[in-house]
Write an enzyme that holds these catalytic residues in place. Structure first.
Site, short mmCIF file in Angstrom:
data_model
loop_
_atom_site.label_atom_id
_atom_site.label_comp_id
_atom_site.label_asym_id
_atom_site.label_seq_id
_atom_site.Cartn_x
_atom_site.Cartn_y
_atom_site.Cartn_z
N ASP A 41 44.24 61.17 63.17
CA ASP A 41 44.22 59.78 62.71
C ASP A 41 44.79 59.73 61.29
OD1 ASP A 41 43.80 57.11 62.43
OD2 ASP A 41 41.61 57.20 62.46
N ASP B 188 49.49 55.30 64.76
CA ASP B 188 49.00 56.24 63.75
C ASP B 188 47.86 57.13 64.23
OD1 ASP B 188 47.20 54.17 63.94
OD2 ASP B 188 46.67 54.19 61.82
N GLU B 189 47.58 57.18 65.52
CA GLU B 189 46.55 58.10 66.01
C GLU B 189 46.82 58.49 67.44
OE1 GLU B 189 42.57 56.69 66.67
OE2 GLU B 189 43.23 54.59 66.59
#
Length: 455
Positions: A55, A148-149
């Site tokens: 993350d 983003d993760e």
């Protein structure tokens, strides 16, 4: 016996202690025996855990601070505008109580000195794909949750790289920091549910571990909201039944939970015990696609709302064409000045990605909502998604009529050219990336191997 790994110098060693370690999340931090750094991780199951969750820390804000060093120590908020909501904010702003999805006016009250920046989604996507490419260098088994993760299955890391999953993730964390210029937090466990929880324990730039031995005890005193699938409504329902912690779910019978909460009750039973058999899937099915905007001033007139809906529909149609998908149901979303949300939808005869069809349907829904109410937000989207090749079937009657008209208009000297060039759409960079990195797992059984550190 504990296994230790330094996240700075990547030195690994065995650790014998006669007293409990001070906790830094679940995976404890210890001092490195080689470089003396304080961020070495130690855990009895460290060599055997293989499900990771990465993350990016305050991703949008971190990218902006990287590109504008003068903002490093300042509270930065992405999004907001005059009447919008916060997309994300840096950790400095979070100390003032600012959170994602918070109304902009509330964020300004809490942090009046914050720097508000408009989001640059193209830049964020570009940097997000850089991080994802680094993840794919470790394993093709990646399940993105957002830009983003993502989850990673590193069960074959030792066979491919000659290193344990923990070592690979430590190297990845350092590589992202050096090459992309941002920090990421890592969670490592034996399933997806616990890996995601672990990645949130020591943010920012954390590396946390949850093993099988301590999973049940670790979860016992945690709030039920921490569990995947428990949103505000479900949390209220559980609280009304006197269940506020995961430990209280551990005491309940599976049949009682299913009888009370339906199918989610079974999930709560297993998750509360640290059990999750979901695999890391390389692709996830998108359920909807939409675009919305918040107005600077409330709008009630049909003409103004129509102009806004037209712009939003153009974005939706462009995204559908780029992703090669089509929607079977058109959805209209309106939020009134008193923050009440109206959602209207209409199912089409067939899936479509045509801008004019989506717009006509959205305007049909919109006209029914023009009753003098002032709106502060409007959104247009589609759901019930299908592949693009199933969209907009050809009208055979219209084609036949057009062909007859063409034949009548064509003379012997002007015969139609039987060879007509067909322009195929060029694949996007994202489509090329997916096609080159996709690994097919048909007729292949995954073998989970357990490896120990080599000392």
């Amino acid at each position: 016996m504990l296994y230790a790994l330094c996240t700075d110098c990547q030195h690994k060693w065995r650790l014998n202690l006669d007293r409990p370690l001070p906790k830094g999340g679940v995976g404890s931090y210890v001092a490195c025996s080689s470089c003396g750094a304080k961020r070495a991780i130690a855990h009895a199951e460290l060599p055997d855990l293989f499900i990771g969750h990465l993350d990016c820390d305050a991703f949008y804000a971190s990218i902006e601070k990287r590109d504008r060093p003068e903002l490093i120590d300042q509270p930065v908020i992405i999004g907001g505008g005059h009447r919008g909501v916060v997309s994300t904010c840096c950790y400095v702003a979070r100390k003032f109580g600012v959170r994602s999805a918070m109304p902009a006016f509330k964020a300004r009250e809490l942090c009046p000195d914050a720097v508000f920046l408009p989001p640059d989604m193209k830049k964020y996507q570009r940097e997000g794909y850089r991080v994802r490419d680094m993840m794919r260098a470790l394993t093709p088994d990646i399940e993105p949750l957002s830009i983003d993760e993502a989850f990673m299955d590193l069960s074959t890391a030792h066979d491919i790289h000659g290193k344990s999953p923990a070592e690979c993730l430590v190297e990845l964390q350092a590589t992202v920091r050096q090459e992309v210029g941002i920090t990421v937090s890592i969670g490592l466990s034996y399933n997806k549910f616990l890996a995601k929880i672990a990645s949130d324990l020591n943010k920012p730039f954390g590396f946390s571990i949850i093993g099988a031995a301590e999973a049940v005890n670790f979860l016992a005193d945690k709030p039920v909201r921490m569990m995947w699938g428990v949103g505000p409504a479900m949390e209220r329902k559980l609280h009304d039944d006197g269940i506020t912690t995961i430990g209280q779910l551990q005491e309940r019978d599976i049949h009682a939970l299913q009888g009370r909460y339906g199918s989610i009750g079974k999930r709560l039973y297993y998750f509360s015990r640290g059990e999750d058999n979901r695999r890391v899937e390389q692709s996830t099915e998108r359920k909807s696609l939409s675009s919305e905007t918040t107005f600077n001033e409330d709008v009630a007139g049909l003409d103004e709302l129509t102009a806004i809906a037209t712009r939003l529909t153009a974005r939706v149609a462009s995204d559908l064409a780029r992703k090669e998908i089509a929607g079977h149901t058109v959805v209209l979303k309106l939020k009134s000045s008193d923050f009440k949300i109206r959602t209207r939808n209409m199912r089409l005869t067939y899936p479509t990605l045509r801008e004019d069809v989506i717009l006509d349907t959205a305007l049909t829904l919109l006209k029914k909502e023009i009753d003098g109410t002032k709106y502060r937000l409007l959104g247009v989207g589609v759901t019930d998604l299908f592949a693009a090749d199933q969209a907009d079937p050809v009208d055979l009657f219209a084609e036949t009529a057009a062909a007859i008209a063409t034949d009548n208009a064509t003379t012997e000297d002007q015969k139609p050219d039987p060879r007509k060039s067909i322009e195929l759409p060029r694949p996007t960079a994202e489509q090329l990336r997916e096609s080159l990195t996709r690994r097919y797992r048909l007729h292949k059984k995954k073998i989970i191997r357990q490896h120990r550190f080599r000392f």
